[in-house]
Motif scaffolding. Sequence first.
Motif, PDB file in Angstrom:
ATOM      1  N   PRO A  52      -6.203   0.242  -1.247  1.00 53.95           N
ATOM      2  CA  PRO A  52      -5.800   1.395  -0.461  1.00 53.95           C
ATOM      3  C   PRO A  52      -5.863   1.211   0.954  1.00 53.95           C
ATOM      4  CG  PRO A  52      -7.981   1.794  -1.280  1.00 53.95           C
ATOM      5  CD  PRO A  52      -7.452   0.683  -2.109  1.00 53.95           C
ATOM      6  N   ALA A  53      -6.852   0.226   1.435  1.00 51.17           N
ATOM      7  CA  ALA A  53      -6.804   0.132   2.887  1.00 51.17           C
ATOM      8  C   ALA A  53      -5.458  -0.929   3.594  1.00 51.17           C
ATOM      9  CB  ALA A  53      -8.243  -0.663   3.411  1.00 51.17           C
ATOM     10  N   SER A  54      -5.197  -1.886   2.461  1.00 51.26           N
ATOM     11  CA  SER A  54      -4.138  -2.854   2.909  1.00 51.26           C
ATOM     12  C   SER A  54      -2.814  -2.096   2.505  1.00 51.26           C
ATOM     13  CB  SER A  54      -4.190  -3.889   1.901  1.00 51.26           C
ATOM     14  OG  SER A  54      -5.310  -4.830   2.131  1.00 51.26           O
ATOM     15  N   LYS A  55      -2.839  -0.941   1.478  1.00 48.48           N
ATOM     16  CA  LYS A  55      -1.332   0.056   1.510  1.00 48.48           C
ATOM     17  C   LYS A  55      -1.275   0.755   2.757  1.00 48.48           C
ATOM     18  CE  LYS A  55      -2.091   3.692  -0.202  1.00 48.48           C
ATOM     19  NZ  LYS A  55      -2.642   5.002  -0.913  1.00 48.48           N
ATOM     20  N   GLY A  56      -2.401   1.216   3.230  1.00 44.89           N
ATOM     21  CA  GLY A  56      -2.204   1.977   4.308  1.00 44.89           C
ATOM     22  C   GLY A  56      -1.865   1.356   5.657  1.00 44.89           C
ATOM     23  N   ARG A  57      -2.139   0.130   5.692  1.00 42.78           N
ATOM     24  CA  ARG A  57      -1.792  -0.690   7.022  1.00 42.78           C
ATOM     25  C   ARG A  57      -0.505  -1.079   6.870  1.00 42.78           C
ATOM     26  NH1 ARG A  57      -7.025  -2.976   6.213  1.00 42.78           N
ATOM     27  NH2 ARG A  57      -6.159  -4.577   5.123  1.00 42.78           N
ATOM     28  N   ARG A  77       8.175  10.988   4.188  1.00 40.54           N
ATOM     29  CA  ARG A  77       7.927  10.642   2.967  1.00 40.54           C
ATOM     30  C   ARG A  77       7.118   9.776   2.571  1.00 40.54           C
ATOM     31  NH1 ARG A  77       8.683  13.449  -1.092  1.00 40.54           N
ATOM     32  NH2 ARG A  77       9.745  11.984  -2.441  1.00 40.54           N
ATOM     33  N   LEU A  78       6.928   8.738   3.647  1.00 42.28           N
ATOM     34  CA  LEU A  78       5.824   7.341   3.471  1.00 42.28           C
ATOM     35  C   LEU A  78       4.548   7.913   3.700  1.00 42.28           C
ATOM     36  CD1 LEU A  78       7.708   4.428   5.271  1.00 42.28           C
ATOM     37  CD2 LEU A  78       7.550   4.793   2.667  1.00 42.28           C
ATOM     38  N   LEU A  79       4.385   9.236   4.618  1.00 40.42           N
ATOM     39  CA  LEU A  79       2.984   9.560   4.606  1.00 40.42           C
ATOM     40  C   LEU A  79       2.663  10.109   3.444  1.00 40.42           C
ATOM     41  CD1 LEU A  79       3.280  11.247   8.250  1.00 40.42           C
ATOM     42  CD2 LEU A  79       1.710   9.194   7.500  1.00 40.42           C
ATOM     43  N   HIS A 130      -0.683  10.092  -1.611  1.00 40.47           N
ATOM     44  CA  HIS A 130      -0.724  10.743  -3.148  1.00 40.47           C
ATOM     45  C   HIS A 130      -0.537   9.495  -3.971  1.00 40.47           C
ATOM     46  CE1 HIS A 130      -1.110  14.943  -2.046  1.00 40.47           C
ATOM     47  NE2 HIS A 130      -0.023  14.559  -1.323  1.00 40.47           N
ATOM     48  N   ASN A 131      -0.408   8.262  -3.562  1.00 42.95           N
ATOM     49  CA  ASN A 131      -0.295   6.960  -4.241  1.00 42.95           C
ATOM     50  C   ASN A 131       1.090   7.205  -4.872  1.00 42.95           C
ATOM     51  OD1 ASN A 131      -2.260   5.163  -3.408  1.00 42.95           O
ATOM     52  ND2 ASN A 131      -3.684   6.543  -4.496  1.00 42.95           N
ATOM     53  N   ARG A 132       2.210   7.297  -4.295  1.00 44.99           N
ATOM     54  CA  ARG A 132       3.623   7.586  -5.254  1.00 44.99           C
ATOM     55  C   ARG A 132       4.532   6.532  -4.681  1.00 44.99           C
ATOM     56  NH1 ARG A 132       4.625  13.105  -5.835  1.00 44.99           N
ATOM     57  NH2 ARG A 132       6.750  12.271  -6.996  1.00 44.99           N
ATOM     58  N   PRO A 133       4.488   5.339  -5.623  1.00 45.20           N
ATOM     59  CA  PRO A 133       5.205   4.215  -5.653  1.00 45.20           C
ATOM     60  C   PRO A 133       7.093   4.507  -5.583  1.00 45.20           C
ATOM     61  CG  PRO A 133       4.384   4.185  -7.724  1.00 45.20           C
ATOM     62  CD  PRO A 133       3.566   5.193  -6.852  1.00 45.20           C
ATOM     63  N   GLU A 134       7.153   5.738  -6.335  1.00 48.31           N
ATOM     64  CA  GLU A 134       8.534   5.905  -6.319  1.00 48.31           C
ATOM     65  C   GLU A 134       9.041   6.499  -5.039  1.00 48.31           C
ATOM     66  OE1 GLU A 134       6.245   9.789  -7.511  1.00 48.31           O
ATOM     67  OE2 GLU A 134       6.205   7.518  -7.932  1.00 48.31           O
ATOM     68  N   ILE A 135       8.200   7.122  -3.966  1.00 44.12           N
ATOM     69  CA  ILE A 135       8.581   7.432  -2.715  1.00 44.12           C
ATOM     70  C   ILE A 135       8.949   6.234  -2.095  1.00 44.12           C
ATOM     71  CG2 ILE A 135       7.989   8.657  -0.744  1.00 44.12           C
ATOM     72  CD1 ILE A 135       6.399  10.705  -2.676  1.00 44.12           C
ATOM     73  N   ILE A 136       8.097   5.465  -1.991  1.00 48.50           N
ATOM     74  CA  ILE A 136       8.212   4.181  -1.311  1.00 48.50           C
ATOM     75  C   ILE A 136       9.566   3.601  -1.776  1.00 48.50           C
ATOM     76  CG2 ILE A 136       7.420   1.730  -0.703  1.00 48.50           C
ATOM     77  CD1 ILE A 136       4.671   2.802  -1.302  1.00 48.50           C
ATOM     78  N   GLU A 137       9.568   3.413  -3.006  1.00 48.17           N
ATOM     79  CA  GLU A 137      11.227   3.053  -3.579  1.00 48.17           C
ATOM     80  C   GLU A 137      12.379   3.743  -2.886  1.00 48.17           C
ATOM     81  OE1 GLU A 137      13.820   0.625  -5.195  1.00 48.17           O
ATOM     82  OE2 GLU A 137      11.936   0.184  -4.600  1.00 48.17           O
ATOM     83  N   GLU A 138      11.980   4.973  -2.772  1.00 51.22           N
ATOM     84  CA  GLU A 138      13.153   5.903  -2.543  1.00 51.22           C
ATOM     85  C   GLU A 138      13.348   5.567  -0.578  1.00 51.22           C
ATOM     86  OE1 GLU A 138      13.652  10.224  -0.743  1.00 51.22           O
ATOM     87  OE2 GLU A 138      11.819  10.114  -1.896  1.00 51.22           O
ATOM     88  N   VAL A 139      12.362   5.302   0.069  1.00 51.00           N
ATOM     89  CA  VAL A 139      12.695   4.874   1.320  1.00 51.00           C
ATOM     90  C   VAL A 139      13.455   3.762   1.523  1.00 51.00           C
ATOM     91  CG1 VAL A 139      11.495   4.583   3.635  1.00 51.00           C
ATOM     92  CG2 VAL A 139      11.097   6.491   2.269  1.00 51.00           C
TER      93      VAL A 139
END
Length: 160
Positions: free
Chosen positions: A58-63, A102-104, A109-118
Amino acid sequence: MQAAIERLLADHPGLRITQVATTVDFTHEQYEGSMQMLYEGALLALSDAQRHMTRREPASKGRALSKAIMIIDGGLKASLDIKAGGELGDHLGALYDYMCNRLLHANLHNRPEIIEEVRQLLVELRGAWEQIDPAGVSLPAYGRDKSAPPPSAAVMALPA
């Protein structure tokens, strides 16, 4: 953007947000190269975020997501010339805001599909940027006049 972050912190007292950059330096690259670097940097940060999300880091993901947001908001959106771009500039600015929001949400919510959307939106925008013929469009002064100041680009460094 700051207001959205403050609302998130108020709604989620345990949430920790680390600012990854506070300054913007001028780049000596040409405008087109600077835009390419910004798109590539955002896409790389999103790839890192997806990897860290999968690994449950989570920390690395957030950064990584914070870095992507800073590039989108502090680099791509900040480089818009709304006055010259008119309605297109307004819409592009709104799209960059949408991506950041969307990235926030993806981070919370740990939603990888949103990262993919962006990521897909950025790939499409980068492709459109690559199709622009600089000889056929009116670029801002710093795109042609080398005596004018270059565009700014966010410089971000994250600890490993």
